[in-house]
Motif scaffolding. Structure first.
Motif, PDB file in Angstrom:
ATOM      1  N   LEU A 175     -22.592  20.502  37.378  1.00  0.00           N
ATOM      2  CA  LEU A 175     -23.630  20.008  36.471  1.00  0.00           C
ATOM      3  C   LEU A 175     -23.017  19.651  35.139  1.00  0.00           C
ATOM      4  N   THR A 176     -23.766  18.890  34.368  1.00  0.00           N
ATOM      5  CA  THR A 176     -23.326  18.544  33.021  1.00  0.00           C
ATOM      6  C   THR A 176     -24.459  18.849  32.051  1.00  0.00           C
ATOM      7  N   LEU A 177     -24.128  19.478  30.938  1.00  0.00           N
ATOM      8  CA  LEU A 177     -25.111  19.795  29.911  1.00  0.00           C
ATOM      9  C   LEU A 177     -25.451  18.524  29.125  1.00  0.00           C
ATOM     10  N   ALA A 178     -26.535  18.578  28.390  1.00  0.00           N
ATOM     11  CA  ALA A 178     -26.931  17.438  27.568  1.00  0.00           C
ATOM     12  C   ALA A 178     -25.867  17.118  26.524  1.00  0.00           C
ATOM     13  N   THR A 179     -25.061  18.120  26.140  1.00  0.00           N
ATOM     14  CA  THR A 179     -24.010  17.918  25.146  1.00  0.00           C
ATOM     15  C   THR A 179     -22.700  17.429  25.757  1.00  0.00           C
ATOM     16  N   GLY A 180     -22.640  17.304  27.098  1.00  0.00           N
ATOM     17  CA  GLY A 180     -21.480  16.709  27.752  1.00  0.00           C
ATOM     18  C   GLY A 180     -20.553  17.653  28.491  1.00  0.00           C
TER      19      GLY A 180
ATOM     20  N   GLY B 246     -19.901  21.960  34.157  1.00  0.00           N
ATOM     21  CA  GLY B 246     -19.711  23.269  34.771  1.00  0.00           C
ATOM     22  C   GLY B 246     -19.649  23.138  36.278  1.00  0.00           C
ATOM     23  N   HIS B 247     -18.799  23.943  36.896  1.00  0.00           N
ATOM     24  CA  HIS B 247     -18.621  23.922  38.343  1.00  0.00           C
ATOM     25  C   HIS B 247     -18.864  25.310  38.915  1.00  0.00           C
TER      26      HIS B 247
END
Length: 151
Positions: free
Chosen positions: A75-80, A83-84
């Motif tokens: 996934l990717t956070l809104a801030t960029g 995470g795996h």
């Protein structure tokens, strides 16, 4: 070209801690520590299997031991931050929590998560390992030879 001399040891350590945690433990610690941020799936949690290889006596030739069920996601956070998660079992919720912690450890929340999630997991795993070692040590038998009076 990306610099390949980057030190990945800290990230490998925290991902290893979370992969060895009991089911639901990472999610519980994460929810007690922070509010889950918004994110976008790069790879939604999916269940599959992987072949486990082993070696006889840790030095012999490798052989296929068997398959194990794993769940992975990214996934990717809104801030960029990305995470795996790649962990044993079928828990998509746990994989999501691990990926969130992985991504959040790359933000300013890293110190908070280190203390509230990772340090707790490490202490629990150390206590479990020490208890197991103490139980094994209790069964230790010391052999000795008594000197016979004939010499």
């Amino acid at each position: 070209m990306k610099d390949t001399s980057e030190d990945h040891a800290p990230r490998q350590h925290w991902l290893g801690l979370m992969a060895k945690a009991p089911m639901g433990r990472v999610a519980t610690l994460l929810d007690e520590t922070v509010t889950r941020p918004t994110f976008t799936w790069l790879r939604a949690p999916e269940v599959g299997s992987t072949m486990v290889r082993a070696r006889t006596g840790a030095t012999g030739g490798p052989f296929n031991l068997g398959e194990v069920t794993v769940t992975r996601c990214a996934l990717t956070l809104a801030t960029g931050e990305v995470g795996h998660a790649y962990m044993q079992g079928r828990s998509k919720v746990d994989a999501e929590a691990v990926a969130l912690v992985d991504a959040l450890m790359q933000t300013t929340a890293a110190q908070t998560l280190q203390a509230a999630v990772l340090d707790v997991l490490e202490a629990e795993q150390t206590a479990k390992r020490d208890a197991r070692a103490a139980k094994a040590a209790a069964t230790k038998v010391d052999f000795f030879t008594m000197v016979r009076g004939e010499d």
